[in-house]
Structure formats: structure tokens, C-alpha cells
Design a protein around this motif. Structure first.
Motif, PDB file in Angstrom:
ATOM      1  N   CYS A 136      45.187  45.730 -35.441  1.00  0.00           N
ATOM      2  CA  CYS A 136      45.794  45.537 -34.137  1.00  0.00           C
ATOM      3  C   CYS A 136      47.010  44.625 -34.331  1.00  0.00           C
ATOM      4  N   TRP A 163      48.032  49.704 -32.391  1.00  0.00           N
ATOM      5  CA  TRP A 163      46.941  49.891 -33.347  1.00  0.00           C
ATOM      6  C   TRP A 163      47.467  50.766 -34.494  1.00  0.00           C
ATOM      7  N   GLN A 169      40.904  39.951 -34.512  1.00  0.00           N
ATOM      8  CA  GLN A 169      39.966  41.067 -34.578  1.00  0.00           C
ATOM      9  C   GLN A 169      38.641  40.471 -35.031  1.00  0.00           C
ATOM     10  N   LEU A 216      40.087  49.392 -29.191  1.00  0.00           N
ATOM     11  CA  LEU A 216      40.291  50.769 -29.641  1.00  0.00           C
ATOM     12  C   LEU A 216      38.958  51.512 -29.619  1.00  0.00           C
ATOM     13  N   CYS A 242      39.974  43.810 -30.150  1.00  0.00           N
ATOM     14  CA  CYS A 242      41.222  43.114 -30.431  1.00  0.00           C
ATOM     15  C   CYS A 242      41.511  42.179 -29.267  1.00  0.00           C
ATOM     16  N   ALA A 254      42.866  53.483 -26.422  1.00  0.00           N
ATOM     17  CA  ALA A 254      42.722  52.039 -26.311  1.00  0.00           C
ATOM     18  C   ALA A 254      42.973  51.637 -24.867  1.00  0.00           C
TER      19      ALA A 254
END
Lengths: 115, 114
Positions: free
Chosen positions: B91, B35, B6, B76, B23, B65
Motif C-alpha cells: 500500500c 495498491w 500494513q 484491499l 492498510c 479497495a
């Protein structure tokens, strides 16, 4: 409605004094997990139970043990807590573990402080 | 080895503005992707998950997402952020052959300005 329950929510222990954290679930799930989450970090899996079958992660210290006396309950025992073991401990469950796609349901966590 | 990245540690967004959290994953096959959201001092709550099929996944609390295989991403989004969305977002990739193990990204902390 609580599904994964952790007690206590906050635990204070002394350096080297054994401590036990508790997790229970009302989902009747086969799998129960314990994660350690240090401040501002991602959760890290310590071990999991598939029914009564215990599965330890390779890098989990020996200081951490677990018991699962029945489907509903799972305990995390820290035999000799060090200052580095202060963290949030998260319990999670999943219905099964096959295929990697099972949703894990998390409890609210127990925050452990070591003095 | 499987990994999740991330890139954004912190994101600040104004209430009512849109939000996108990035992610990226590394996995040898089609992954299972999740998520989760974590409010301060709380456990993790599942927002949504992707297994297969439609690459745009709808979740709870107005989140969605999109899985993009070509970019190894699962970002997301939320069109309009509420103050209650301030939290940490993780994530994760689920491992098919490792007992349903989740590997989490480092998390993105979202701050919402009034």
C-alpha cells in the motif's frame, strides 16, 4: 510491449568496485525514479529526475549518483558499493509529478549482489 | 509526517477463499492511495488507485479497495483467491507536494494454500 526496462536483471560486483545500473522507458514520461528495496522491505526512494532536474532524497548516501542523458534513459551509479548496498534496485516512471496522483510504472528491477 | 502501516506481515489463505489486506495511513489531507503487487523477483505492478469520488475502487485481477476516511484505511479485498495471487502487496500514499513521491507500507506477503 515492455515499457520500463532495466538492465541487467542481475548484477554482481565486488566490494568497492563502481557499478552502473541502467533503466530505459518507452512511455516518454517526464519523471524517472530510482528506488532501493532490501530484502523483505518496502521500496525506498533514492532520487528522481523531473525532465533534467535532479532531485535527491535527503537521506540518500553520496555513494549513489544518477544520470539522465535523455528522456528515455536513466542510470544509477554506485561509486563504491558496500555489502549493505546489496538490494533490488527499481526504476519507475511517471508522466508528470504534479499533485501526487500520477501513477508510477515500475521496471522489473536489477538485483545487485556485492561480494 | 506521512506514513503507511500494513499491520499484517504475512497472510496465508486457501485457494478460493476471500482475502482482505489492511492498510492504514497518516496524511494531512485527502491522500492519493495506491495498491501495488510484487511477484517474487519482479517489479511492482499497480492494482488500483484512489484519488477522489467513489470510495470503492475496482482494480485489475479482481481486486477492489475501499477508502474509509473515518478510519484512515484503504483495505484491499478479493472475493476468491487464485494460486497466482501469491505475492507481496504494498500500500502506498502519494504526496501532493513532494514531487509525486510515494511512501510505501512495509508490505504484506500472501501465501496461497492449495
Amino acid at each position: 510491449d515492455a515499457m520500463v526496462i532495466q538492465n541487467p536483471r542481475y548484477q554482481v560486483t565486488q566490494f568497492g568496485k563502481p557499478v552502473t545500473l541502467s533503466c530505459s522507458q518507452t512511455l516518454n514520461h517526464n519523471v524517472m525514479y530510482w528506488y532501493q528495496q532490501k530484502s523483505s522491505q518496502a521500496p525506498k526512494l533514492l532520487f528522481h529526475y523531473y525532465d533534467k532536474d535532479f532531485n535527491n532524497e535527503a537521506d540518500t548516501p553520496d555513494n549513489f549518483q544518477s544520470r539522465r542523458p535523455n528522456t528515455s534513459f536513466c542510470f544509477l551509479d554506485i561509486r563504491s558499493p558496500g555489502l549493505g548496498d546489496a538490494a533490488m534496485y527499481l526504476c519507475a516512471t511517471s508522466r508528470d509529478r504534479s499533485g501526487g496522483g500520477e501513477t508510477q510504472y515500475f521496471g522489473p528491477g536489477t538485483r545487485l549482489l556485492v561480494l | 509526517a506521512q506514513s503507511v502501516t500494513q499491520p499484517d506481515i504475512h497472510i496465508t489463505v486457501s485457494e478460493g477463499a476471500s482475502l482482505e489486506l489492511r492498510c492504514n495511513y497518516s496524511y494531512g489531507a485527502t491522500p492519493y492511495l495506491f495498491w501495488y503487487v510484487q511477484s517474487p523477483g519482479q517489479g511492482l505492478q499497480l492494482l488500483l488507485k484512489y484519488f477522489s469520488g467513489d470510495t470503492l475502487v475496482q482494480g485489475i485481477k479482481g481486486f477492489e479497495a475501499e477508502f474509509k476516511r473515518s478510519q484512515s484505511s484503504f483495505n484491499l479485498r478479493k472475493p476468491s483467491v487464485h494460486w497466482s495471487d501469491a505475492a507481496e502487496y504494498f500500500c502506498a500514499v502519494g504526496h501532493k507536494a513532494a514531487g509525486n513521491k510515494l511512501t510505501f507500507g512495509g508490505g504484506t506477503r500472501v501465501l496461497v494454500k492449495p
